[in-house]
Design an enzyme around this catalytic site. Structure first.
Site, PDB file in Angstrom:
ATOM      1  N   TYR A  26       0.820  -1.218   0.000  1.00 50.62           N
ATOM      2  CA  TYR A  26       0.000   0.000   0.000  1.00 50.62           C
ATOM      3  C   TYR A  26       0.856   1.272   0.000  1.00 50.62           C
ATOM      4  O   TYR A  26       0.530   2.248   0.672  1.00 50.62           O
ATOM      5  CB  TYR A  26      -0.936   0.016   1.210  1.00 50.62           C
ATOM      6  CG  TYR A  26      -1.714  -1.249   1.423  1.00 50.62           C
ATOM      7  CD1 TYR A  26      -2.568  -1.738   0.450  1.00 50.62           C
ATOM      8  CD2 TYR A  26      -1.606  -1.968   2.609  1.00 50.62           C
ATOM      9  CE1 TYR A  26      -3.282  -2.909   0.641  1.00 50.62           C
ATOM     10  CE2 TYR A  26      -2.322  -3.140   2.811  1.00 50.62           C
ATOM     11  CZ  TYR A  26      -3.159  -3.596   1.817  1.00 50.62           C
ATOM     12  OH  TYR A  26      -3.862  -4.766   2.009  1.00 50.62           O
ATOM     13  N   ASP A 248     -16.769 -13.234   8.075  1.00 51.23           N
ATOM     14  CA  ASP A 248     -15.333 -12.983   8.072  1.00 51.23           C
ATOM     15  C   ASP A 248     -14.963 -12.405   9.438  1.00 51.23           C
ATOM     16  O   ASP A 248     -15.095 -11.215   9.687  1.00 51.23           O
ATOM     17  CB  ASP A 248     -15.014 -12.004   6.938  1.00 51.23           C
ATOM     18  CG  ASP A 248     -13.551 -11.610   6.865  1.00 51.23           C
ATOM     19  OD1 ASP A 248     -12.797 -11.916   7.807  1.00 51.23           O
ATOM     20  OD2 ASP A 248     -13.173 -10.969   5.863  1.00 51.23           O
ATOM     21  N   LYS A 277      -5.332 -13.528  11.790  1.00 52.84           N
ATOM     22  CA  LYS A 277      -4.789 -12.447  12.613  1.00 52.84           C
ATOM     23  C   LYS A 277      -4.427 -12.882  14.027  1.00 52.84           C
ATOM     24  O   LYS A 277      -3.351 -13.409  14.241  1.00 52.84           O
ATOM     25  CB  LYS A 277      -5.726 -11.244  12.585  1.00 52.84           C
ATOM     26  CG  LYS A 277      -5.787 -10.587  11.196  1.00 52.84           C
ATOM     27  CD  LYS A 277      -6.309  -9.201  11.223  1.00 52.84           C
ATOM     28  CE  LYS A 277      -6.389  -8.596   9.837  1.00 52.84           C
ATOM     29  NZ  LYS A 277      -5.071  -8.320   9.229  1.00 52.84           N
TER      30      LYS A 277
END
Length: 436
Positions: A26, A248, A277
């Site tokens: 990014y 999710d 995560k």
């Protein structure tokens, strides 16, 4: 290449040499500043090469729930490295993966009893999507290959997951012509949007494989929050029209919103759920896709063609599973609910003064997630440097300044983060005013 933000110290050679070859996420590399060089981690802190300490306000993209270098996780990974780092799960088995699958099945809501491992959150969502499509194929309902997702949603950066992200939020708009055309709609949060959502499912049932969504908080799409009643409505609508529901929980799972899984706050069970995560406590890559019994049963037959044809090379990596088993030990020994409630209360109290600052649109909190939403701007690199100068690592995105600290953070360290957030936003408002 600009200097490391927030520091005047000489960067180490490994950073300057390697910067000419690495490609960062990014990041517009033409004018990117040098990243902050981290030498070690401990607890909730990142120790820079020059010895300065930064309190990590985002838990390394929401992963380090137990802080860094937790001795229990470190010991488990070290022991596994010495005995069995990895073997393929195709035809072989090892204790860590099978134990972890059993534990996740017992922890998960309802009958989410089958666990498919992968290495990343994006891939776990792709697997969930593949499961949903093949579920209908195996049941003889060919053509149900469309997915419904929501504006503000984010589910990953791979091609299938990009197709169910918000197409207007900017990150994936360049690839619009290459992506599968999915059905993106508004979250059903009021009478009008609920009616529209119900009509959508009714009119497109023969096309739709599943609804995909982030429960309670849409993370990378802007930390957009909704009520448990919205989840309950969506689950009921999916049941009414015979559509699968994929949740999710990669960001929201393992206590971040106040319960172990966000969907528990609505007392619902998805057909498929994805996790990653915080699963390994932020130590190693690992993800899981969990399916309910009726979904798994659709893949059972005398034909090999009905089997789920997916198998990442490092799926069920033994070291990753060992880290996850150790992280689950910690969640079981000290359930996150009370700690997250304390964090939420402190965030609400200490971020509230930002609401009156110039340029602030909203202040909101859900569990261990604190958000200051600003007017659109292009000052995030400036903000990152200001946070580092204040001894905090924070990574604002778009017009969002937020914190998702480790769930073990102390009240004093959390106050350091919230104070920095309010101060940086205040100074940004002054800067903006001076620039006209």
């Amino acid at each position: 290449m600009a200097d490391t933000p927030g520091t005047n110290s000489t960067p180490p050679a490994w950073l300057t040499d390697g910067f000419d070859h690495i490609w960062l996420p990014y990041t517009q590399m033409q004018d990117a500043p040098l990243p902050a060089p981290i030498a070690s981690t401990q607890g909730c802190k990142l120790i820079m090469e020059d010895g300065r300490e930064l309190i990590d306000g985002v838990a390394s993209w929401w992963t380090a729930a137990h802080g860094y270098n937790h001795p229990h996780i470190r010991e488990a990974v070290t022991k596994q490295l010495e005995t069995l780092p990895h073997v393929m799960l195709g035809g072989l088995a090892h204790e860590q993966a099978y134990t972890l699958a059993s534990r996740l099945a017992k922890m998960a809501p309802g009958d989410l009893s089958r666990v498919f491992f992968s290495e990343s959150g994006s891939v776990s969502v792709e697997i969930a999507m593949k499961m949903a499509v093949q579920y209908w194929i195996n049941k003889g309902a060919v053509g149900r290959s469309q997915f419904v997702s929501f504006t503000g949603g984010y589910h990953g950066d791979t091609f299938a997951t990009m197709s169910v992200c918000d197409p207007e939020e900017g990150m994936h708009s360049l690839f619009a012509g290459l992506l599968a055309q999915q059905i993106i709609t508004d979250l059903p949060i009021d009478t009008a949007t609920q009616a529209a959502f119900d009509d959508l499912l009714a009119s497109r049932t023969d096309d739709i494989a599943a609804v995909v969504m982030e429960p309670l908080v849409q993370g990378a799409g802007g930390m957009i929050m909704h009520a448990p009643e919205t989840l309950d409505f969506i689950r009921a609508a999916c049941d009414r029209h015979g559509v699968l529901l994929i949740l999710d929980e990669i960001f929201t799972g393992f206590g971040r919103t106040g319960t172990l899984f966000a969907c528990e706050q609505a007392d619902i069970v998805p057909d498929i759920m994805t996790l990653s995560k915080a699963l390994t406590g932020g130590t190693l890559p690992l993800a899981a896709t969990l399916a309910r019994t009726h979904v798994f049963d659709a893949f059972l037959s005398d034909s090999a063609e009905t089997a789920l044809m997916h198998g990442p090379t490092y799926m069920g990596n033994a070291m990753g599973c060992a880290a996850a088993n150790a992280a689950l030990d910690l969640f079981e020994q000290d359930p996150p609910g009370p700690r997250v409630a304390r964090i939420a209360q402190q965030l609400a109290e200490e971020l509230e003064p930002a609401r009156k600052l110039p340029g602030v649109r909203d202040v909101r909190v859900k569990g261990a997630i604190g958000v200051i939403e600003l007017e659109p701007h292009g000052d995030n690199d400036w903000m990152k440097a200001e946070f580092i100068a204040r001894g905090v690592w924070n990574r604002p995105f778009n017009n969002i300044v937020y914190t998702t600290p480790p769930l073990v953070i102390s009240p004093s360290d959390l106050s350091h983060i919230t104070t920095a957030m309010v101060e940086v936003v205040r100074d940004w408002g002054i800067k903006k005013n001076e620039e006209g």
